[in-house]
Design a protein around this motif. Structure first.
Motif, PDB file in Angstrom:
ATOM      1  N   LEU A 149      -0.003  -1.443 -16.935  1.00 20.84           N
ATOM      2  CA  LEU A 149       1.070  -0.615 -16.373  1.00 20.84           C
ATOM      3  C   LEU A 149       0.493   0.613 -15.671  1.00 20.84           C
ATOM      4  O   LEU A 149       0.949   0.994 -14.576  1.00 20.84           O
ATOM      5  CB  LEU A 149       2.031  -0.198 -17.480  1.00 20.84           C
ATOM      6  CG  LEU A 149       3.326   0.481 -17.034  1.00 20.84           C
ATOM      7  CD1 LEU A 149       4.255  -0.525 -16.374  1.00 20.84           C
ATOM      8  CD2 LEU A 149       4.023   1.144 -18.223  1.00 20.84           C
ATOM      9  N   ALA A 150      -0.511   1.251 -16.279  1.00 19.00           N
ATOM     10  CA  ALA A 150      -1.137   2.425 -15.667  1.00 19.00           C
ATOM     11  C   ALA A 150      -1.854   2.060 -14.374  1.00 19.00           C
ATOM     12  O   ALA A 150      -1.811   2.815 -13.389  1.00 19.00           O
ATOM     13  CB  ALA A 150      -2.106   3.074 -16.647  1.00 19.00           C
ATOM     14  N   GLU A 151      -2.516   0.918 -14.355  1.00 19.77           N
ATOM     15  CA  GLU A 151      -3.187   0.468 -13.129  1.00 19.77           C
ATOM     16  C   GLU A 151      -2.178   0.282 -11.999  1.00 19.77           C
ATOM     17  O   GLU A 151      -2.423   0.681 -10.855  1.00 19.77           O
ATOM     18  CB  GLU A 151      -3.942  -0.842 -13.398  1.00 19.77           C
ATOM     19  CG  GLU A 151      -5.155  -0.684 -14.293  1.00 19.77           C
ATOM     20  CD  GLU A 151      -5.703  -2.013 -14.764  1.00 19.77           C
ATOM     21  OE1 GLU A 151      -5.166  -3.067 -14.337  1.00 19.77           O
ATOM     22  OE2 GLU A 151      -6.667  -2.015 -15.556  1.00 19.77           O
ATOM     23  N   ILE A 152      -1.050  -0.318 -12.322  1.00 16.50           N
ATOM     24  CA  ILE A 152      -0.008  -0.523 -11.315  1.00 16.50           C
ATOM     25  C   ILE A 152       0.535   0.819 -10.834  1.00 16.50           C
ATOM     26  O   ILE A 152       0.735   1.026  -9.625  1.00 16.50           O
ATOM     27  CB  ILE A 152       1.118  -1.408 -11.880  1.00 16.50           C
ATOM     28  CG1 ILE A 152       0.601  -2.828 -12.124  1.00 16.50           C
ATOM     29  CG2 ILE A 152       2.338  -1.427 -10.964  1.00 16.50           C
ATOM     30  CD1 ILE A 152       1.564  -3.717 -12.884  1.00 16.50           C
ATOM     31  N   PRO A 156      -2.431   2.650  -4.726  1.00 21.57           N
ATOM     32  CA  PRO A 156      -1.950   3.368  -3.534  1.00 21.57           C
ATOM     33  C   PRO A 156      -0.607   2.856  -3.010  1.00 21.57           C
ATOM     34  O   PRO A 156       0.243   3.642  -2.607  1.00 21.57           O
ATOM     35  CB  PRO A 156      -3.071   3.137  -2.520  1.00 21.57           C
ATOM     36  CG  PRO A 156      -4.289   2.882  -3.357  1.00 21.57           C
ATOM     37  CD  PRO A 156      -3.804   2.154  -4.560  1.00 21.57           C
ATOM     38  N   ASN A 157      -0.419   1.562  -3.004  1.00 16.47           N
ATOM     39  CA  ASN A 157       0.843   0.965  -2.559  1.00 16.47           C
ATOM     40  C   ASN A 157       1.461   0.195  -3.715  1.00 16.47           C
ATOM     41  O   ASN A 157       1.630  -1.022  -3.666  1.00 16.47           O
ATOM     42  CB  ASN A 157       0.618   0.045  -1.360  1.00 16.47           C
ATOM     43  CG  ASN A 157       0.084   0.796  -0.156  1.00 16.47           C
ATOM     44  OD1 ASN A 157       0.703   1.753   0.306  1.00 16.47           O
ATOM     45  ND2 ASN A 157      -1.071   0.390   0.337  1.00 16.47           N
ATOM     46  N   SER A 158       1.805   0.930  -4.750  1.00 15.73           N
ATOM     47  CA  SER A 158       2.268   0.310  -5.985  1.00 15.73           C
ATOM     48  C   SER A 158       3.560  -0.474  -5.766  1.00 15.73           C
ATOM     49  O   SER A 158       4.494   0.018  -5.113  1.00 15.73           O
ATOM     50  CB  SER A 158       2.503   1.375  -7.051  1.00 15.73           C
ATOM     51  OG  SER A 158       3.070   0.811  -8.213  1.00 15.73           O
ATOM     52  N   PRO A 159       3.646  -1.675  -6.332  1.00 17.65           N
ATOM     53  CA  PRO A 159       4.909  -2.418  -6.279  1.00 17.65           C
ATOM     54  C   PRO A 159       5.980  -1.823  -7.198  1.00 17.65           C
ATOM     55  O   PRO A 159       7.130  -2.247  -7.156  1.00 17.65           O
ATOM     56  CB  PRO A 159       4.503  -3.816  -6.741  1.00 17.65           C
ATOM     57  CG  PRO A 159       3.310  -3.607  -7.613  1.00 17.65           C
ATOM     58  CD  PRO A 159       2.581  -2.448  -7.004  1.00 17.65           C
ATOM     59  N   MET A 160       5.585  -0.847  -8.008  1.00 19.19           N
ATOM     60  CA  MET A 160       6.532  -0.149  -8.889  1.00 19.19           C
ATOM     61  C   MET A 160       6.370   1.358  -8.654  1.00 19.19           C
ATOM     62  O   MET A 160       5.908   2.101  -9.530  1.00 19.19           O
ATOM     63  CB  MET A 160       6.272  -0.525 -10.352  1.00 19.19           C
ATOM     64  CG  MET A 160       6.386  -2.020 -10.622  1.00 19.19           C
ATOM     65  SD  MET A 160       5.861  -2.523 -12.302  1.00 19.19           S
ATOM     66  CE  MET A 160       7.152  -1.822 -13.325  1.00 19.19           C
TER      67      MET A 160
END
Length: 419
Positions: A149-152, A156-160
């Protein structure tokens, strides 16, 4: 008969973990300048404020507490004023003072090897065969979910893109009567988020993203045996209250040392009660807990037992432990009579025999533990989130991190137990 067991984890943005990371970052800065520094650093975090206190003894180290605190908060991701706690605007107060001379006299010795324990107490180490890292499966999965979750969140262009730093996870795993993990039963994930739509729309979006983005990434990152525990029939509870906008230190006060079960084995095994973060390695609460984990992991890896708990106890100012205890939960594969020169007629219990061998194989004086794992190096900030145990050991800039996770005593143990 099958049974269920649950363990939780918290993210690096959880207020208690913010406090732990600040304490360990300050410890690292002192050790970077003075490996002989004695540090006991506590941190309190709340809306717009960080209070740092504790005791330090150092001949020459100077740490910029303000800068260190703000760097940690910024790295975690508290960088916006709407969080009501951010790196640039929060207040930082330091009340650190000199270490008690009464404590110092019990630790410092003319002969370094005779350094006394920094306090009394008992420390536990645990290992089992649930995972490749010899950790119990439920806390291992809880940590890994939050790391994904932290990686997401940090992409830079997080899907969340709505994710905020605070989060908690919990895994319930079904086990067989023989204590073998069978399947993931329930997953609970509460993640802080921006306010970007109606409550119902936000909840639906976040739950969908967790199911379709986060969990597939988690499962893909796992070893085959662990991934197989996700059989599609698990319950998934995402933000069960429906909304989690207010979080971090603005939503709940954070304190160093309040997540000791998250830091260790998720409720499996036992815990002696002592916290880790902010303490230099003369405090056996920390260093001996690492040593006990190293012993337990190597014993299980060597085949001595499938599951094992190791307790070490100390008296303040005394170098040698006052006791060593082992519980193999009936899973031991050795017996005193299997070993050369030992007769089963002597009535020695298997666990007591294993404990006696630990005393022969491992030097558990505090100075020896510190030397073995390089604990005077600035290695502690990475330990302060996602668990101190079960992490991959690595070397960076010539410094060993998580050395207590190395399987470097397996051969010696096998020889000692004739395995």
């Amino acid at each position: 008969m099958n049974y269920l067991f649950s363990s939780e984890s918290v993210s690096e943005g959880h207020p208690d973990k913010v406090a732990d990371q600040i304490s360990d970052a300050i410890l690292d800065e002192f050790l970077r300048q003075d490996p002989e520094a004695r540090v006991a650093c506590e941190t309190f975090c709340t809306t717009g404020l960080v209070l740092v206190g504790g005791e330090v003894r150092s001949d020459h180290a100077y740490v910029d507490i303000q800068q260190t605190v703000r760097d940690v908060i910024r790295k975690i991701g508290y960088t916006k004023s709407e969080y009501n706690f951010d790196a640039d605007s929060c207040g930082v107060i330091s009340t650190i003072h000199e270490q008690s001379a009464d404590i110092s006299r019990g630790v410092v010795r003319s002969q370094p090897e005779e350094q006394g324990a920094g306090d009394q107490g008992m420390m536990f180490g645990y290992a089992c065969r649930d995972t490749e890292d010899y950790m119990p499966i439920a806390p291992s999965l809880a940590h890994k979910l939050l790391q994904v979750l932290a990686e997401i969140r940090k992409e830079p262009n997080s899907p969340m893109p709505y994710l905020r730093p605070d989060a908690k996870s919990q895994f319930t795993v079904e086990f067989s009567g023989r204590h073998k993990p069978l399947r993931v039963h329930t997953i609970v994930l509460s993640t802080q988020h921006d306010e970007f739509a109606s409550d119902e729309e936000m909840h639906a979006r976040i739950e969908s993203d967790v199911r379709n983005i986060v969990l597939p990434r988690l499962i893909a990152s796992l070893p085959k045996a662990e991934a197989a525990l996700f059989q599609g029939d698990y319950k998934l509870l995402v933000n069960p209250t429906g909304k989690f906008v207010i979080g971090g230190p603005a939503g709940d006060t954070g304190l160093t040392g309040r997540k000791i079960v998250v830091d260790t084995y998720g409720g499996r095994g036992a815990h002696g009660g002592g916290a880790f973060s902010g303490k230099d390695p003369s405090k056996v609460d920390r260093s001996a807990a690492y040593a006990a984990r190293h012993i337990a992991k190597n014993l299980v890896a060597a085949g001595v037992a499938d599951e094992i708990l190791v307790q070490i106890a100390y008296a303040i100012g005394v170098a040698e432990p006052v006791s060593i205890f082992v519980d193999s939960y009936g899973s031991a594969h050795v017996h005193p009579s299997d070993c050369e020169g030992i007769s089963s007629e002597r009535g020695e219990a298997t666990d007591a025999y294993i404990a006696s061998k630990i005393g022969e194989l491992f030097d558990l004086r505090p100075a020896a533990i510190v030397r073995r794992f390089g604990l005077k190096n600035p290695i502690y900030l990475p330990t302060a989130a996602y668990g101190h145990m079960g992490r991959k050991p690595y070397v960076k800039d010539g410094i060993q991190f998580f050395g207590w996770e190395k399987l470097d005593m397996v051969d010696a143990i096998k020889k000692a137990f004739n395995l």
